[in-house]
Design a protein around this motif. Structure first.
Motif, PDB file in Angstrom:
ATOM      1  N   GLY A   1      50.241 -29.527  41.293  1.00  0.00           N
ATOM      2  CA  GLY A   1      50.452 -31.050  41.478  1.00  0.00           C
ATOM      3  C   GLY A   1      49.214 -31.684  41.045  1.00  0.00           C
ATOM      4  O   GLY A   1      48.101 -31.114  41.248  1.00  0.00           O
ATOM      5  N   PRO A   2      49.037 -33.105  41.343  1.00  0.00           N
ATOM      6  CA  PRO A   2      50.218 -34.019  41.729  1.00  0.00           C
ATOM      7  C   PRO A   2      51.165 -34.181  40.482  1.00  0.00           C
ATOM      8  O   PRO A   2      52.284 -34.757  40.861  1.00  0.00           O
ATOM      9  CB  PRO A   2      49.559 -35.211  42.223  1.00  0.00           C
ATOM     10  CG  PRO A   2      48.275 -35.341  41.528  1.00  0.00           C
ATOM     11  CD  PRO A   2      47.876 -33.870  41.144  1.00  0.00           C
ATOM     12  N   ASP A   3      50.930 -33.992  39.418  1.00  0.00           N
ATOM     13  CA  ASP A   3      51.742 -34.358  38.081  1.00  0.00           C
ATOM     14  C   ASP A   3      52.213 -33.263  37.360  1.00  0.00           C
ATOM     15  O   ASP A   3      51.758 -32.077  37.899  1.00  0.00           O
ATOM     16  CB  ASP A   3      50.749 -35.178  37.039  1.00  0.00           C
ATOM     17  CG  ASP A   3      50.246 -36.480  37.810  1.00  0.00           C
ATOM     18  OD1 ASP A   3      50.891 -37.238  38.681  1.00  0.00           O
ATOM     19  OD2 ASP A   3      49.024 -36.481  37.748  1.00  0.00           O
ATOM     20  N   MET A   4      53.148 -33.549  36.490  1.00  0.00           N
ATOM     21  CA  MET A   4      53.648 -32.376  35.671  1.00  0.00           C
ATOM     22  C   MET A   4      52.355 -31.842  34.939  1.00  0.00           C
ATOM     23  O   MET A   4      51.505 -32.380  34.511  1.00  0.00           O
ATOM     24  CB  MET A   4      54.404 -32.965  34.589  1.00  0.00           C
ATOM     25  CG  MET A   4      55.927 -33.563  35.051  1.00  0.00           C
ATOM     26  SD  MET A   4      57.012 -32.193  35.208  1.00  0.00           S
ATOM     27  CE  MET A   4      57.929 -32.037  33.646  1.00  0.00           C
ATOM     28  N   SER A   5      52.411 -30.638  34.571  1.00  0.00           N
ATOM     29  CA  SER A   5      51.351 -30.105  33.905  1.00  0.00           C
ATOM     30  C   SER A   5      52.014 -29.041  32.828  1.00  0.00           C
ATOM     31  O   SER A   5      52.857 -28.235  33.096  1.00  0.00           O
ATOM     32  CB  SER A   5      50.428 -29.307  34.704  1.00  0.00           C
ATOM     33  OG  SER A   5      49.458 -28.500  34.096  1.00  0.00           O
ATOM     34  N   GLU A   6      51.517 -29.137  31.402  1.00  0.00           N
ATOM     35  CA  GLU A   6      52.386 -28.423  30.440  1.00  0.00           C
ATOM     36  C   GLU A   6      53.809 -28.461  30.545  1.00  0.00           C
ATOM     37  O   GLU A   6      54.221 -27.573  30.158  1.00  0.00           O
ATOM     38  CB  GLU A   6      51.746 -26.889  30.339  1.00  0.00           C
ATOM     39  CG  GLU A   6      50.347 -26.654  30.281  1.00  0.00           C
ATOM     40  CD  GLU A   6      50.022 -25.283  30.317  1.00  0.00           C
ATOM     41  OE1 GLU A   6      50.609 -24.426  30.502  1.00  0.00           O
ATOM     42  OE2 GLU A   6      48.513 -24.937  30.079  1.00  0.00           O
ATOM     43  N   ASN A   7      54.500 -29.482  30.928  1.00  0.00           N
ATOM     44  CA  ASN A   7      55.790 -29.951  31.054  1.00  0.00           C
ATOM     45  C   ASN A   7      56.448 -29.104  31.890  1.00  0.00           C
ATOM     46  O   ASN A   7      57.571 -28.804  31.994  1.00  0.00           O
ATOM     47  CB  ASN A   7      56.568 -29.211  29.712  1.00  0.00           C
ATOM     48  CG  ASN A   7      56.723 -30.728  28.867  1.00  0.00           C
ATOM     49  OD1 ASN A   7      56.974 -31.703  29.487  1.00  0.00           O
ATOM     50  ND2 ASN A   7      56.423 -30.694  27.451  1.00  0.00           N
ATOM     51  N   LYS A   8      55.557 -28.314  32.840  1.00  0.00           N
ATOM     52  CA  LYS A   8      56.079 -27.596  34.078  1.00  0.00           C
ATOM     53  C   LYS A   8      55.889 -28.594  35.456  1.00  0.00           C
ATOM     54  O   LYS A   8      54.979 -29.094  35.471  1.00  0.00           O
ATOM     55  CB  LYS A   8      55.333 -26.422  34.291  1.00  0.00           C
ATOM     56  CG  LYS A   8      55.129 -25.229  33.180  1.00  0.00           C
ATOM     57  CD  LYS A   8      56.361 -24.646  33.033  1.00  0.00           C
ATOM     58  CE  LYS A   8      56.400 -23.551  31.827  1.00  0.00           C
ATOM     59  NZ  LYS A   8      55.622 -23.855  30.604  1.00  0.00           N
ATOM     60  N   PRO A   9      57.110 -28.465  36.102  1.00  0.00           N
ATOM     61  CA  PRO A   9      57.123 -29.223  37.258  1.00  0.00           C
ATOM     62  C   PRO A   9      56.225 -28.595  38.297  1.00  0.00           C
ATOM     63  O   PRO A   9      55.757 -27.818  38.300  1.00  0.00           O
ATOM     64  CB  PRO A   9      58.581 -29.147  37.756  1.00  0.00           C
ATOM     65  CG  PRO A   9      59.040 -28.139  37.180  1.00  0.00           C
ATOM     66  CD  PRO A   9      58.372 -27.747  35.872  1.00  0.00           C
ATOM     67  N   VAL A  10      55.812 -29.655  39.342  1.00  0.00           N
ATOM     68  CA  VAL A  10      54.833 -29.382  40.383  1.00  0.00           C
ATOM     69  C   VAL A  10      55.374 -28.186  41.099  1.00  0.00           C
ATOM     70  O   VAL A  10      56.839 -28.417  41.236  1.00  0.00           O
ATOM     71  CB  VAL A  10      54.642 -30.587  41.113  1.00  0.00           C
ATOM     72  CG1 VAL A  10      53.891 -30.051  42.543  1.00  0.00           C
ATOM     73  CG2 VAL A  10      54.077 -31.669  40.552  1.00  0.00           C
ATOM     74  N   GLY A  11      54.937 -27.189  41.335  1.00  0.00           N
ATOM     75  CA  GLY A  11      55.438 -26.039  42.212  1.00  0.00           C
ATOM     76  C   GLY A  11      56.087 -24.959  41.408  1.00  0.00           C
ATOM     77  O   GLY A  11      56.361 -23.999  42.249  1.00  0.00           O
ATOM     78  N   THR A  12      55.925 -25.327  40.070  1.00  0.00           N
ATOM     79  CA  THR A  12      56.217 -23.820  39.321  1.00  0.00           C
ATOM     80  C   THR A  12      55.025 -22.719  39.326  1.00  0.00           C
ATOM     81  O   THR A  12      53.999 -23.293  39.001  1.00  0.00           O
ATOM     82  CB  THR A  12      56.322 -24.196  37.791  1.00  0.00           C
ATOM     83  OG1 THR A  12      57.554 -25.141  37.612  1.00  0.00           O
ATOM     84  CG2 THR A  12      56.495 -22.885  36.852  1.00  0.00           C
ATOM     85  N   VAL A  13      55.063 -21.590  39.902  1.00  0.00           N
ATOM     86  CA  VAL A  13      54.040 -20.486  39.781  1.00  0.00           C
ATOM     87  C   VAL A  13      54.646 -19.451  39.077  1.00  0.00           C
ATOM     88  O   VAL A  13      55.696 -18.830  39.311  1.00  0.00           O
ATOM     89  CB  VAL A  13      53.739 -20.290  41.339  1.00  0.00           C
ATOM     90  CG1 VAL A  13      52.771 -19.284  41.379  1.00  0.00           C
ATOM     91  CG2 VAL A  13      53.113 -21.635  42.073  1.00  0.00           C
ATOM     92  N   PHE A  14      53.616 -18.738  38.398  1.00  0.00           N
ATOM     93  CA  PHE A  14      53.973 -17.381  37.892  1.00  0.00           C
ATOM     94  C   PHE A  14      53.018 -16.396  38.523  1.00  0.00           C
ATOM     95  O   PHE A  14      51.971 -16.699  38.608  1.00  0.00           O
ATOM     96  CB  PHE A  14      53.597 -17.236  36.312  1.00  0.00           C
ATOM     97  CG  PHE A  14      54.640 -18.023  35.468  1.00  0.00           C
ATOM     98  CD1 PHE A  14      55.982 -17.241  35.067  1.00  0.00           C
ATOM     99  CD2 PHE A  14      54.587 -19.396  35.407  1.00  0.00           C
ATOM    100  CE1 PHE A  14      56.847 -18.178  34.352  1.00  0.00           C
ATOM    101  CE2 PHE A  14      55.448 -19.803  34.491  1.00  0.00           C
ATOM    102  CZ  PHE A  14      56.625 -19.600  34.083  1.00  0.00           C
ATOM    103  N   ILE A  15      53.464 -15.317  39.085  1.00  0.00           N
ATOM    104  CA  ILE A  15      52.657 -14.246  39.677  1.00  0.00           C
ATOM    105  C   ILE A  15      53.047 -12.933  38.737  1.00  0.00           C
ATOM    106  O   ILE A  15      53.890 -12.418  38.631  1.00  0.00           O
ATOM    107  CB  ILE A  15      52.931 -14.048  41.189  1.00  0.00           C
ATOM    108  CG1 ILE A  15      52.968 -15.366  41.686  1.00  0.00           C
ATOM    109  CG2 ILE A  15      52.122 -12.723  41.608  1.00  0.00           C
ATOM    110  CD1 ILE A  15      53.142 -15.083  43.316  1.00  0.00           C
ATOM    111  N   GLY A  16      51.586 -12.482  38.202  1.00  0.00           N
ATOM    112  CA  GLY A  16      51.895 -11.117  37.535  1.00  0.00           C
ATOM    113  C   GLY A  16      51.259  -9.913  38.343  1.00  0.00           C
ATOM    114  O   GLY A  16      50.152 -10.104  39.297  1.00  0.00           O
TER     115      GLY A  16
END
Lengths: 421, 421
Positions: free
Chosen positions: B360-375
């Motif tokens: 956050g605070p804003d959308m980033s790359e069209n992904k909403p705040v809170g989206t997380v990828f873990i590899g």
């Protein structure tokens, strides 16, 4: 406005068992300070008749206003009403309108109402009800021998709702509070609490409105200026006069006000000056850059960083010369200097900062626990490398190193020691 | 064991102004409850001589043991020593060994020592010093007319260190506590509080000694088992019986006990299995690896890590293919997968873990705040990549991502999903 001295009594064995912290007393104190009522005591007592009697009797003697939270529930443990009725010589009656509401609640939620729920409709005959719109236990106001008492439920949400909607407006009217309190916190870094006070001792001593209170923080010092005034504008004008006097003497160490943090101030400066920063972190293990990335807007100034915890990473990833490390060790001015230079280059940032040291528990490379080197490379200037000996346990040392790194950057940027790129 | 009734006095105007909550009184109360000492009162008072005298005089009358926190600092505000000396009829003397340490501190840190710092070497002539290993203000124990007093600095870290190392052991010995309370906390991850309680509801209901109390933590759940007993061995035997019953049902989610943290459990496992770990952190900005490096012994398992906050660092330093990022974005399964693979290779570690997302605070790359990828890349196995949608503000999201990363590793290692190297 007359001077009102208040006391807060918190009732509940869960407080004395340490199961919860007394955030009610904190919140009420904060709000009372803002409308100009002095809180002189907090007193916490369990669900015990004799001790609750003792505490209330003492409060009646020493305070003008007593605010009691807790002990208004439906169970046998809840003694506040009964004890207060005895100490303050009041009568308890069932208030029919409240009883009705309670009965309606149980009907509406389809729950059987138990006899002891009636207890929550019991109020002081001689008192005023401060309605609870969030729950069953009503707030109450009552007077005894010119002293004022407010009773509130212990559930924070209910307590706050009653005070905001009814309690504080009632008190402001009652005490004809036309005064209010405003305050401002000045934050300092790089100067100890005792030296700051020494330099300002005459100002602090002579000052009455605003008052000046020194507060010690983790690795920094704060001064809280609190003014009593007719309105905010007047209060901040009072504060400004004293703030100017203070900053004329110790402004050099002043980095922010109120909720500013050293990292938010540094981030602000970096943004203003259009600079970027990257760190090479051994002892601090990413904690430095995490502090900055904690703040929104960090993406403008932080490209990235490297945690080079083992020697091999310093050599292979950060490209520190093997011979340099062989000769001086990783905990050395030479290594810290190279780390700062190389991270700046690798991340293509204006500023490179490095941290290497020993956080314990044992000696490392013959360096005692607490030894830390911080390297700072700004633009094309030579690296500034400083050696510190911090005290404390592992993470205290690591935190102090992070704070010192922020302080160094702040110091250099503030004094216009700007990079020539 | 005799019955000991204790009282805690907190000194400091900042408490009465509501600037901080009294977490010291809470913590001390909790600890005293565990060794079987009853706390009957908390009393908070400001930096005011008359009122502090009143509060101390009352405590001497009504309590067997009084623990005072705050007011031991170097400034004129700090009145605890002087007032206590009067109320308890003790003499104050300068303790040379402490003065020396204070002087050494200032010399070592190259700071001028001001006159008022000497104050912190002043102790009760008739008392015992409870050493402060974290700061200047020493803890003190003194007796007056068969009542016991302990004085502690208000800084929580220092206060706790003194009590844990010296205060509580001293009290246990002094009062010959033979009935005691022992407790054990069982920690669970990957199961919600209400589901855990549902599965154990009959056990929790029927159990009296030990009692079972569920506690909710940040992203995890705990059960506190508390037994009343003659001695530790008996208490832990009581607890063991119930613990076995609990773990038979929900052992799958159990990761540790007492002060274990998810990171300490993970570190332990990595050491046991002789594995190493490195992270590539975008959204978490170094916070993941800092959690592990916070613990002593981390140097055995962590070679290093990379914070790749801006896209350029992902490409240039972490060598993620520009076209991959162009096609899928940096907040993507593809990018997280590559980050985990590349960091493992770059740091030559058994495990590589990656974090990329939007805090956050804003959308980033069209992904909403809170989206997380873990590899997660373990040995030669394929990367496991998971997508999460966390709620909360910026640092809540970042903390949840870190915790989830630790949970993932723990899960894989515990279930013998071991790397083939």
């Amino acid at each position: 406005m007359k001077n009102v001295n208040a006391e807060i009594i918190s009732v509940g064995s869960e407080l004395l068992l340490g199961q919860i912290a007394d955030t009610n007393a904190q919140w009420i104190s904060q709000q009372l300070a803002e409308i100009g009522i002095n809180v002189y005591f907090h007193h916490t007592v369990g669900d015990n008749e004799a001790r609750l009697t003792e505490v209330m009797t003492l409060a009646q003697k020493r305070s003008d206003l007593v605010i009691v939270t807790g002990g208004l529930g439906p169970t046998d443990d809840d003694l506040t009403r009964d004890v207060a009725a005895k100490v303050l010589q009041k009568n308890l009656v069932v208030e029919e309108s409240i009883l009705e509401k309670i009965e309606q609640y149980f009907v509406k939620n389809n729950i059987a109402m138990s006899e002891n729920n009636r207890k929550q409709a019991v109020v002081f005959k001689e008192g005023i009800i401060l309605p609870n719109e969030e729950g069953m236990a009503q707030g109450m106001y009552v007077e005894h021998e010119k002293k004022s008492w407010i009773f509130l439920p212990g559930v924070p949400r209910e307590m706050k709702s009653i005070m905001v909607k009814h309690g504080f407006p009632f008190l402001q009217k009652k005490y004809q509070m036309n005064k209010q309190i405003v305050s401002k916190v000045l934050r300092f870094i790089g100067i100890g609490e005792s030296i700051l006070e020494d330099r300002l001792s005459d100002i602090i001593r002579e000052q009455t409105n605003p008052t000046i209170a020194p507060l010690a923080g983790e690795g920094e010092v704060m001064l809280r200026l609190t003014a009593s005034c007719q309105n905010e504008a007047e209060g901040f004008a009072f504060i400004q006069v004293v703030e100017d006097k203070i900053l004329a003497r110790v402004g050099k160490y002043h980095y922010g006000t109120n909720d500013d943090t050293l990292e938010s101030t540094v981030l602000q400066l970096l943004k203003q000056l259009n600079l970027s920063i990257a760190s090479a972190e051994s002892i601090t293990g990413g904690r430095f850059i995490d502090r900055i990335i904690s703040l929104p807007g960090a993406s403008q100034v932080v490209p990235g960083s490297i945690v080079c915890y083992q020697r091999e990473v310093k050599e292979k990833v950060l490209k520190i010369d093997e011979q340099l490390i062989e000769k001086y060790g990783t905990i050395s001015e030479q290594c810290a200097t190279k780390m700062a230079e190389n991270i700046q280059q690798m991340m293509n940032s204006t500023i490179g900062i490095s941290f290497t040291g020993n956080a314990g528990p044992d000696m490392s490379e013959n360096k005692p626990v607490g030894t830390v080197f911080i390297g700072l490379k700004i633009g094309t200037k030579e690296v500034v490398c400083k050696k510190y000996q911090f005290t404390g346990v592992r993470n205290t040392i690591r935190n102090r190193a992070v704070k010192k790194g922020l302080e160094l950057i702040y110091h250099y940027l503030k004094n216009n020691n700007l990079p020539t790129v």
